[in-house]
Design a protein around this motif. Sequence first.
Motif, PDB file in Angstrom:
ATOM      1  N   HIS A  82       0.867  -1.108   0.101  1.00 47.70           N
ATOM      2  CA  HIS A  82      -0.039   0.033   0.173  1.00 47.70           C
ATOM      3  C   HIS A  82       1.129   1.281  -0.016  1.00 47.70           C
ATOM      4  O   HIS A  82       0.310   2.099  -0.337  1.00 47.70           O
ATOM      5  N   GLU A  83       2.116   1.175   0.406  1.00 44.83           N
ATOM      6  CA  GLU A  83       2.835   2.430   0.656  1.00 44.83           C
ATOM      7  C   GLU A  83       4.230   2.478   0.198  1.00 44.83           C
ATOM      8  O   GLU A  83       4.838   3.667  -0.179  1.00 44.83           O
ATOM      9  N   ALA A  84       4.727   1.214  -0.193  1.00 46.97           N
ATOM     10  CA  ALA A  84       6.242   1.107  -0.634  1.00 46.97           C
ATOM     11  C   ALA A  84       6.686   1.199  -2.042  1.00 46.97           C
ATOM     12  O   ALA A  84       7.639   1.260  -2.532  1.00 46.97           O
ATOM     13  N   GLY A  85       5.518   1.200  -3.089  1.00 50.55           N
ATOM     14  CA  GLY A  85       5.785   1.083  -4.577  1.00 50.55           C
ATOM     15  C   GLY A  85       6.634  -0.291  -4.817  1.00 50.55           C
ATOM     16  O   GLY A  85       7.746   0.030  -5.422  1.00 50.55           O
ATOM     17  N   VAL A  86       6.272  -1.332  -4.294  1.00 54.14           N
ATOM     18  CA  VAL A  86       7.159  -2.465  -4.361  1.00 54.14           C
ATOM     19  C   VAL A  86       7.467  -2.878  -5.810  1.00 54.14           C
ATOM     20  O   VAL A  86       8.459  -3.524  -5.949  1.00 54.14           O
ATOM     21  N   ALA A  87       6.643  -2.686  -6.836  1.00 52.81           N
ATOM     22  CA  ALA A  87       6.903  -3.227  -7.994  1.00 52.81           C
ATOM     23  C   ALA A  87       7.547  -2.471  -8.885  1.00 52.81           C
ATOM     24  O   ALA A  87       7.790  -2.528 -10.142  1.00 52.81           O
TER      25      ALA A  87
END
Lengths: 178, 384
Positions: A82-87
Amino acid sequence: MDGMTEIRWHARAGQGAKTAAQILALALLRTGKGVQAFPEYGPERRGAPLRAYTRVADRPIRRHDSVTDPDVVVVLEPSLVHEAGVAEGLAPDGYVVFNGDEAPPELDEVVVRCVPAQRLASKLGSGFVNMVMLGAVAAELGEPPLADLQDAAVETLGRKVAADDVRRALSEGYAWLN
Amino acid sequence: MTDVRLLTGGEAVAHAMRQIDPDVVPVYPITPQTPIIQTFAKLIADGEASTEIVNVESEHSAMSAAIGAALAGGRTMTATSSQGLALMAEVVYIAASMRAPIVMALGNRALSGPINIHCDHSDSMLIRDSGVVQLFAESAQDAYDLTVMAPRIAEDARVLLPVLVCLDGFTITHSAEPVSLLPDDEVARFVGPYRLRNAVLDTTRPTTQGPFAMPDYYFELRRQQAAALEAALDVLEEVAAEFELLSRRRVGALEAYRLEDATRAIVALGSTAGTVKDVVDELRDEHEAAGLLRLVSFRPFPSAAIAAALEGCASVAVLDRADSPGGTPPLHAELAAALYGSDLELAGHVYGLGGRELHPPDVREIFRGAAAPYVGLRGERCPV
């Protein structure tokens, strides 16, 4: 990517992503690979989002910049989607190894391999979520062999943990994606 | 059998310290140096080194205690970063002038302000003219190798000056890489015993240390000190040659990487050199005659060797990881002086301040001559 695989680990500080990134590097080093493992440091506080990286190649690694286009993203902490721009920056043929039973909608656009690491670690009773995920990552990468990974983990984690618990957690994750 | 381990640069330096086993290490913690002394303290607690660690109340005191210990007759090492070095700076000048052969690891970190914990070389450049030797590591392996070599350079009778082993904060101090360690006994033999000719505690040969020097002697003492730093260049190469026999690795004053027929070159210090090497290889595959001159020794500055190494180049880009507001950045200024009279084209770039990243595409831009003077700076110009 030119014979180099770059892995980005997402977790919260204290969840063992930095350690997992290093154990993977150590096991791969023992198989003769060039490796590098490093965390990204922001303000150091438990619970803050943290990224760690593992690089592996068939030759010595010389570059010293951060990883921008990972081939593999490992999400140790599901709430971070939800918060960390994982992709962010994921290579076109890359994939995400996600801690959960199913991929969240935030990862609809990318290939996701789900590993219910939280559940598997609870079942084992030892709580080594990071080791379950690490085992799964190694299975998906096709290297290093499980036994080498287990040895590297036991050596790195030392006497403070039960070696058998570590080995079991790794093999549980490894079996899930193998 | 070689002992290859996965170590951070900080741990690699700590292992070199364990093998050197100095008599005294006065130290004060600061990020990103802390892992060095933390690992070393653990190794002592585990009985793997016999060093006396002196916990002091500041970096000013750390260097003061180091001078006392080194001149009393004990091999002395310490470590610091950024603000720690800034606080220590006054005493670093005194260590050099008292010719105290202290070895110090410097985890390079941007000076405040604004406060920042990440790498640049502004801390090194702050004490550029203090009279200490400054050697820059490209990798964790390099940091280990230079630390093992450092006491030999510092303690050579022709030098007798502090030697700083500079390793990029976080990028090297906290990144785990393969590091090949020499056997303990080989390092012990290589470093040898600490023998200071004019040790304070040698009561059979009483000496005066740190005297007052008025206009009648100050100038001569300063000149002797500068000559000793210049002499460190030859000593560094001698020690590097001897170290190569042990390790099969050569770390001298500079490294010429694919420079022999290069027409365009980059000059850089520290970990960035590794990234540049990758780009040089890519450009070579594309039939571009690119090369790198990695400078290991910033002080003493190997001007003649640099000029010789860059002789065939048409254009050279120099990368400074520190600025000199109102003037020319330090490495650029040195290069301009070293290459004075040559007709090659010299471009200066400041990059990486406060840990700003430099990626391979940036390096390509620099090679193409298309990069801005401040590489990676956001916006066309900064609002004042």
